[in-house]
Design an enzyme around this catalytic site. Structure first.
Site, short mmCIF file in Angstrom:
data_model
loop_
_atom_site.label_atom_id
_atom_site.label_comp_id
_atom_site.label_asym_id
_atom_site.label_seq_id
_atom_site.Cartn_x
_atom_site.Cartn_y
_atom_site.Cartn_z
N GLY A 189 0.85 -1.20 0.00
CA GLY A 189 0.00 0.00 0.00
C GLY A 189 0.89 1.24 0.00
CD GLU A 207 -13.56 11.86 -1.24
OE1 GLU A 207 -12.88 12.88 -1.24
OE2 GLU A 207 -13.10 10.74 -1.52
C1 LIG Z 1 -12.50 4.20 0.17
C2 LIG Z 1 -11.31 4.90 0.79
C3 LIG Z 1 -11.11 6.25 0.55
C4 LIG Z 1 -10.01 6.90 1.10
N1 LIG Z 1 -9.83 8.23 0.82
C5 LIG Z 1 -8.71 8.84 1.26
C6 LIG Z 1 -8.43 10.18 0.90
O1 LIG Z 1 -9.20 10.82 0.18
N2 LIG Z 1 -7.27 10.73 1.33
C7 LIG Z 1 -6.38 10.04 2.11
O2 LIG Z 1 -5.33 10.56 2.46
N3 LIG Z 1 -6.63 8.78 2.49
C8 LIG Z 1 -7.77 8.16 2.09
N4 LIG Z 1 -8.01 6.87 2.46
C9 LIG Z 1 -7.12 6.22 3.42
C10 LIG Z 1 -5.86 5.70 2.77
O3 LIG Z 1 -6.16 5.01 1.59
C11 LIG Z 1 -5.16 4.80 3.77
O4 LIG Z 1 -4.84 5.58 4.90
C12 LIG Z 1 -3.89 4.22 3.18
O5 LIG Z 1 -4.22 3.36 2.12
C13 LIG Z 1 -3.12 3.43 4.24
O6 LIG Z 1 -1.98 2.91 3.65
P1 LIG Z 1 -1.30 1.58 4.21
O7 LIG Z 1 -0.06 1.40 3.43
O8 LIG Z 1 -1.22 1.63 5.68
O9 LIG Z 1 -2.34 0.43 3.88
P2 LIG Z 1 -3.01 0.00 2.51
O10 LIG Z 1 -2.88 1.05 1.49
O11 LIG Z 1 -4.37 -0.46 2.88
O12 LIG Z 1 -2.13 -1.25 2.04
C14 LIG Z 1 -2.11 -2.44 2.76
C15 LIG Z 1 -1.57 -3.52 1.84
O13 LIG Z 1 -1.30 -4.68 2.61
C16 LIG Z 1 -1.72 -5.83 1.91
N5 LIG Z 1 -1.99 -6.88 2.92
C17 LIG Z 1 -2.86 -6.81 3.95
N6 LIG Z 1 -2.79 -7.94 4.67
C18 LIG Z 1 -1.85 -8.74 4.09
C19 LIG Z 1 -1.33 -10.03 4.37
N7 LIG Z 1 -1.74 -10.74 5.42
N8 LIG Z 1 -0.40 -10.54 3.56
C20 LIG Z 1 0.05 -9.83 2.47
N9 LIG Z 1 -0.41 -8.60 2.16
C21 LIG Z 1 -1.34 -8.06 2.96
C22 LIG Z 1 -2.95 -5.37 1.17
O14 LIG Z 1 -3.21 -6.20 0.04
C23 LIG Z 1 -2.57 -3.94 0.77
O15 LIG Z 1 -1.96 -3.89 -0.50
C24 LIG Z 1 -9.12 6.19 1.93
C25 LIG Z 1 -9.31 4.83 2.18
C26 LIG Z 1 -10.40 4.19 1.61
C27 LIG Z 1 -10.62 2.71 1.86
#
Ligand SMILES: Cc1cc2nc3c(=O)[nH]c(=O)nc-3n(C[C@H](O)[C@H](O)[C@H](O)COP(=O)(O)OP(=O)(O)OC[C@H]3O[C@@H](n4cnc5c(N)ncnc54)[C@H](O)[C@@H]3O)c2cc1C
Length: 427
Positions: free
Chosen positions: A10, A168
């Site tokens: 992510g 949104e």
């Molecule tokens: C619908 C929606 C709208 C949003 N709108 C906004 C916005 O407008 N502005 C903003 O700043 N933020 C927004 N966000 C929030 C933002 O997307 C998140 O804060 C961000 O994606 C977090 O990043 P991350 O890397 O922590 O996790 P993520 O981006 O969720 O990535 C996690 C990754 O881990 C992988 N994963 C999970 N478990 C496992 C496992 N057991 N084994 C292998 N891989 C695994 C998943 O496949 C994924 O690719 C939104 C979120 C959503 C859902």
């Protein structure tokens, strides 16, 4: 060379991997999907403005130029923090010297997981495609019913949760019904469809300053969204939502009310908050494990007495910081603590409307068209890949100028099977 295992491709995981491009380490990035999803634009896939590939990018392609990095598409099932091994569903175990855990968050139904089947949330491309199928098949069903019986079920779309995602989604749905589909059906009037946004608190966009929150309320009203604040959801069934204000019939229900951290964090046995986010110190480490970094939505990090929000900019900055600390260790330099640099937040409300709480490069509150233009520019800028930037830019110009959409396809199997069953039962 030391092994750095990053779990999650992510925002946090990708940024961590990229920041390690020139470090003398072997990087393994594990994700159960083969693509990185730009989650902030998922709602545009669900409402047919964009196609899935416009907002997703293969992780392998993103990191292809990084010779020290190996991408593994697999699911992490458990982590042995004593042995320093990550166990994969298909490929045995992966040893690490440093671990960056960035598996994000998922939906929370506040103890009512049975609601999920009727009120899906938006987290993955698959969720968005399923929702797109549900939304557009409801119109198709209504058109068929109108031809057969001269009546149809109420076209009510209920969005639960008035945070940024709910706002949104509701705005985009209102535009879909009242603008984009207006001329496409011959027997139903899509402008009569209702989009109802339910919020338990006394305002939408709770964490935003009051003037932006009130502006969002007004802009939602202008685009035809019915907002019910101070309204608690008490039950969700296939065709209705029960609330503290009564029963609401619903053709499609969308859950945008709560998130909980990915279960991997809790499984490690470190202290977690009530949403399952792992409590981390100033270097993003859980207690007594300086080799483990928890980043993004999975981390509970407090700055100035407040927990950082679970948004993309937090995740990206944490990912980069974890990589910087690993590099400081390798160079035997002292570790620098993490400090979040808040650039502000924004939410769009259909086309041409938005609110923006800008904190960098200057402090300002923007509303309406100006906020919407800033939102467009920032989202194009943060999309990964030149191709996706170009595609999204072009799709937006096309959609907003022509009021037409190219991605209005019903492709989800579950939705298609339900459609077949409906046709069979009506014969
Ligand atoms: C619908 C929606 C709208 C949003 N709108 C906004 C916005 O407008 N502005 C903003 O700043 N933020 C927004 N966000 C929030 C933002 O997307 C998140 O804060 C961000 O994606 C977090 O990043 P991350 O890397 O922590 O996790 P993520 O981006 O969720 O990535 C996690 C990754 O881990 C992988 N994963 C999970 N478990 C496992 C496992 N057991 N084994 C292998 N891989 C695994 C998943 O496949 C994924 O690719 C939104 C979120 C959503 C859902």
């Amino acid at each position: 060379m030391k092994n750095v295992v990053i779990i999650g491709g992510g925002f946090a995981g990708i940024r961590a991997a990229k920041a390690l491009a020139s470090a003398s380490v072997s990087v393994f990035l594990v994700d159960r999907k083969n693509h990185h999803t730009f989650q902030p634009l998922l709602y545009q896939v669900a409402t047919a403005t964009l196609s899935p590939a416009d907002i997703a990018q293969p992780i392998r392609a993103i990191l292809q130029k990084q010779k020290n990095t190996c991408v593994i598409m697999d699911e992490v099932t458990s982590i042995d923090i004593e042995e320093k091994k990550v166990h994969l569903k298909n490929e045995g175990a992966l040893p690490y010297d440093y671990l960056v855990l960035a598996t994000g968050a998922t939906h929370s139904y506040f103890g009512h997981n049975e609601w999920e089947q009727f009120a899906p949330g938006l987290k993955t491309i698959e969720d968005a495609l399923r929702l797109r199928g549900r939304i557009f098949s409801v119109f198709e069903e209504a058109e068929r019913d109108m031809v057969r019986t001269n009546t149809h079920k109420p076209l009510n779309f209920v969005v639960i949760g008035g945070g940024p995602t709910g706002v949104e989604v509701a705005g985009a749905l209102a535009d879909t019904c009242h603008v984009y589909l207006r001329d496409e059906f011959r027997h139903i009037d899509t402008t009569k469809a209702r989009v109802i946004l339910l919020e338990a608190m006394s305002k939408v966009l709770g964490p935003y300053p009051d003037d932006l929150s009130s502006s969002a309320f007004q802009q939602l009203n202008e685009c035809g969204v019915e907002i019910m604040i101070n309204t608690q959801v008490t039950d969700v069934q296939e065709s209705y939502v029960m609330t503290s204000a009564g029963k609401i019939d619903a053709a499609v229900i969308i859950w945008a009310a709560g998130v909980q951290a990915s279960p991997l964090g809790k499984d490690l046995g470190f202290p977690v908050d009530r949403r399952g986010c792992v409590m981390v110190d100033q270097f993003l480490n859980p207690p007594a494990h300086p080799e483990i970094f928890i980043c993004g939505d999975l981390a509970h990090f407090e700055q100035d007495g407040k927990q950082l929000p679970g948004v993309a900019q937090t995740a990206m900055q944490m990912g980069v910081h974890a990589a910087e600390v690993i590099k400081q260790d390798l160079e035997s330099k002292p570790r620098k603590p993490f400090k979040f640099f808040d650039k502000g937040d924004m939410a769009t409300i259909g086309r041409m409307r938005a609110v923006a709480n800008i904190r960098w490069p200057f402090n300002a509150h923007a509303k309406g068209f100006a906020a919407w233009v800033s939102w467009l520019i920032i989202h194009i800028f943060f999309l990964i890949g030149l191709r996706n930037r170009f595609l999204v830019f072009w799709q937006w110009i096309w959609t907003f100028s022509s009021c037409q959409r190219g991605a209005q396809l019903i492709t989800d199997n579950e939705v298609l099977c339900k459609h077949e069953a409906q046709l069979a039962s009506k014969k």
